[in-house]
Design a protein around this motif. Structure first.
Motif, mmCIF file in Angstrom:
data_model
loop_
_atom_site.group_PDB
_atom_site.id
_atom_site.type_symbol
_atom_site.label_atom_id
_atom_site.label_comp_id
_atom_site.label_asym_id
_atom_site.label_seq_id
_atom_site.Cartn_x
_atom_site.Cartn_y
_atom_site.Cartn_z
ATOM 1 N N HIS A 149 0.897 -1.139 -0.050
ATOM 2 C CA HIS A 149 0.181 -0.162 -0.068
ATOM 3 C C HIS A 149 0.855 1.243 0.189
ATOM 4 C CE1 HIS A 149 -2.944 3.065 1.302
ATOM 5 N NE2 HIS A 149 -3.725 2.182 0.929
ATOM 6 N N SER A 150 0.651 2.209 -0.646
ATOM 7 C CA SER A 150 1.442 3.419 -1.151
ATOM 8 C C SER A 150 1.725 4.284 0.044
ATOM 9 C CB SER A 150 0.843 4.274 -2.096
ATOM 10 O OG SER A 150 -0.250 4.593 -2.018
ATOM 11 N N THR A 171 1.979 -1.249 3.931
ATOM 12 C CA THR A 171 1.800 -2.687 4.362
ATOM 13 C C THR A 171 1.196 -3.475 2.992
ATOM 14 O OG1 THR A 171 -0.308 -2.003 4.842
ATOM 15 C CG2 THR A 171 1.281 -1.983 6.773
ATOM 16 N N ARG A 172 1.408 -4.718 3.389
ATOM 17 C CA ARG A 172 0.942 -5.510 2.254
ATOM 18 C C ARG A 172 -0.565 -5.733 2.156
ATOM 19 N NH1 ARG A 172 -1.194 -10.584 3.007
ATOM 20 N NH2 ARG A 172 -1.280 -12.043 1.314
ATOM 21 N N VAL A 173 -0.821 -5.806 0.610
ATOM 22 C CA VAL A 173 -2.550 -5.729 0.422
ATOM 23 C C VAL A 173 -2.328 -6.951 -0.648
ATOM 24 C CG1 VAL A 173 -4.271 -4.723 -0.459
ATOM 25 C CG2 VAL A 173 -2.700 -3.314 0.798
ATOM 26 N N TYR A 174 -3.440 -7.721 -0.296
ATOM 27 C CA TYR A 174 -3.862 -9.047 -1.161
ATOM 28 C C TYR A 174 -5.310 -8.822 -1.835
ATOM 29 C CZ TYR A 174 -4.537 -13.854 -2.604
ATOM 30 O OH TYR A 174 -4.897 -14.963 -3.332
ATOM 31 N N ASP A 175 -5.412 -8.850 -3.051
ATOM 32 C CA ASP A 175 -6.848 -8.807 -3.652
ATOM 33 C C ASP A 175 -7.045 -10.285 -4.388
ATOM 34 O OD1 ASP A 175 -7.894 -6.128 -2.860
ATOM 35 O OD2 ASP A 175 -6.721 -5.297 -4.410
ATOM 36 N N GLY A 176 -7.791 -11.064 -4.137
ATOM 37 C CA GLY A 176 -8.074 -12.137 -4.791
ATOM 38 C C GLY A 176 -9.256 -12.102 -5.309
ATOM 39 N N TYR A 177 -9.319 -12.791 -6.530
ATOM 40 C CA TYR A 177 -10.483 -12.964 -7.560
ATOM 41 C C TYR A 177 -10.535 -14.451 -7.822
ATOM 42 C CZ TYR A 177 -9.895 -8.070 -7.503
ATOM 43 O OH TYR A 177 -9.750 -6.688 -7.308
ATOM 44 N N ARG A 178 -11.701 -14.728 -8.453
ATOM 45 C CA ARG A 178 -12.127 -16.080 -8.934
ATOM 46 C C ARG A 178 -12.518 -15.824 -10.273
ATOM 47 N NH1 ARG A 178 -16.486 -17.443 -6.286
ATOM 48 N NH2 ARG A 178 -17.827 -16.885 -8.141
ATOM 49 N N VAL A 179 -12.047 -16.525 -11.306
ATOM 50 C CA VAL A 179 -12.676 -16.453 -12.592
ATOM 51 C C VAL A 179 -14.026 -17.099 -12.907
ATOM 52 C CG1 VAL A 179 -12.024 -17.340 -15.226
ATOM 53 C CG2 VAL A 179 -10.310 -16.578 -13.769
ATOM 54 N N ASP A 180 -14.984 -16.545 -13.305
ATOM 55 C CA ASP A 180 -16.373 -16.886 -13.529
ATOM 56 C C ASP A 180 -16.651 -16.427 -15.081
ATOM 57 O OD1 ASP A 180 -18.889 -17.727 -13.336
ATOM 58 O OD2 ASP A 180 -19.443 -16.307 -11.899
ATOM 59 N N GLY A 181 -16.585 -17.347 -15.780
ATOM 60 C CA GLY A 181 -16.906 -17.166 -17.412
ATOM 61 C C GLY A 181 -15.632 -15.896 -17.756
ATOM 62 N N PHE A 192 -5.357 -7.408 4.147
ATOM 63 C CA PHE A 192 -4.457 -6.015 4.435
ATOM 64 C C PHE A 192 -4.187 -5.821 5.755
ATOM 65 C CE2 PHE A 192 -8.941 -5.253 4.537
ATOM 66 C CZ PHE A 192 -9.241 -4.600 5.394
ATOM 67 N N GLU A 193 -2.949 -5.222 6.154
ATOM 68 C CA GLU A 193 -2.498 -5.347 7.405
ATOM 69 C C GLU A 193 -2.672 -3.843 8.347
ATOM 70 O OE1 GLU A 193 1.633 -6.071 6.834
ATOM 71 O OE2 GLU A 193 1.212 -7.994 6.085
ATOM 72 N N PHE A 199 -6.025 -8.275 8.577
ATOM 73 C CA PHE A 199 -7.439 -8.018 8.270
ATOM 74 C C PHE A 199 -7.891 -8.756 7.148
ATOM 75 C CE2 PHE A 199 -6.064 -3.994 10.471
ATOM 76 C CZ PHE A 199 -6.919 -4.397 11.657
ATOM 77 N N VAL A 200 -8.929 -9.667 7.190
ATOM 78 C CA VAL A 200 -9.179 -10.333 5.817
ATOM 79 C C VAL A 200 -10.652 -10.120 5.866
ATOM 80 C CG1 VAL A 200 -9.627 -12.762 5.132
ATOM 81 C CG2 VAL A 200 -7.607 -12.282 6.776
ATOM 82 N N TYR A 201 -11.097 -9.836 4.469
ATOM 83 C CA TYR A 201 -12.335 -9.528 3.840
ATOM 84 C C TYR A 201 -12.818 -10.872 3.071
ATOM 85 C CZ TYR A 201 -16.453 -7.579 1.519
ATOM 86 O OH TYR A 201 -17.608 -7.480 0.710
ATOM 87 N N ALA A 202 -13.484 -11.557 3.509
ATOM 88 C CA ALA A 202 -14.021 -12.751 2.760
ATOM 89 C C ALA A 202 -15.355 -12.906 2.869
ATOM 90 C CB ALA A 202 -13.286 -13.921 2.958
ATOM 91 N N PRO A 203 -16.282 -12.250 1.888
ATOM 92 C CA PRO A 203 -17.677 -12.325 2.082
ATOM 93 C C PRO A 203 -17.923 -13.582 1.585
ATOM 94 C CG PRO A 203 -16.921 -11.034 0.208
ATOM 95 C CD PRO A 203 -15.660 -11.482 0.831
#
Length: 173
Positions: A70-71, A75-85, A95-96, A115-119
């Motif tokens: 993060h600028s 701290t480290r940021v991780y954005d995760g995605y799943r391919v759907d079509g 994020f920390e 901190f974990v955001y996983a809806p």
């Protein structure tokens, strides 16, 4: 003279059969290529020129992530995605510390100080991601566990990341 006409006629028939055979084989080959499934690829391309820096095969359910520093928070940021079509569905963010652009009004859990955001039901589906790979941020693209240094691959140029379908014909160099 009748012998020459007979030979020429036989040669002509053989040539027509050969031509017919080639045409049938070509049609069958084209039909076979047409039945092969299109490959789904993740594409990283320059937003200004369209130059493709990276293409990676993906499937439905493949994981794609951006990891960076993060600028402001550094701290480290991780954005995760799943391919759907042909979309990327945001499934996780780690994020920390809280800072600009990070989710401040959502339920997060804390795992080992992160901190974990996983809806349960991902709410963000994107046709593409726009990224400005930064030398300080050190953007890394992770596709099904394989890590790619976006800064080096793109020379820190702005990119668009999206999914495309490519037919077998598209894959011929």
């Amino acid at each position: 003279m009748a012998h020459n006409r007979l030979t020429a006629s036989a040669d002509g028939a053989a040539g027509r059969r050969w031509l017919l055979l080639v045409l049938v084989a070509t049609a069958l080959g084209a039909g076979l290529v047409g039945t092969l499934s299109a490959e789904r690829v993740l594409v990283v391309e320059d937003t200004a020129t369209g130059e493709q820096y990276l293409t990676e095969p993906v499937d439905n359910g493949s994981t794609v992530a951006l990891e960076y520093t993060h600028s402001v928070e550094k701290t480290r940021v991780y954005d995760g995605y799943r391919v759907d079509g042909e979309t990327l569905v945001n499934t996780r963010m780690e994020f920390e510390s809280y800072g600009w652009g990070l989710p401040a009004r959502v339920n997060v859990t804390t795992v080992n100080g992160t901190f974990v955001y996983a809806p349960e039901e991902p709410i963000t589906e994107l046709d593409s991601l726009s990224v400005s790979p930064g030398r300080i941020a050190g953007h890394t693209l992770i596709v099904d566990g394989d890590r790619h240094d976006l800064v080096t691959a793109t020379d820190a140029r702005d990119v668009r990341i999206h999914i495309e379908h490519r037919s077998p014909i598209d894959r011929i160099p």
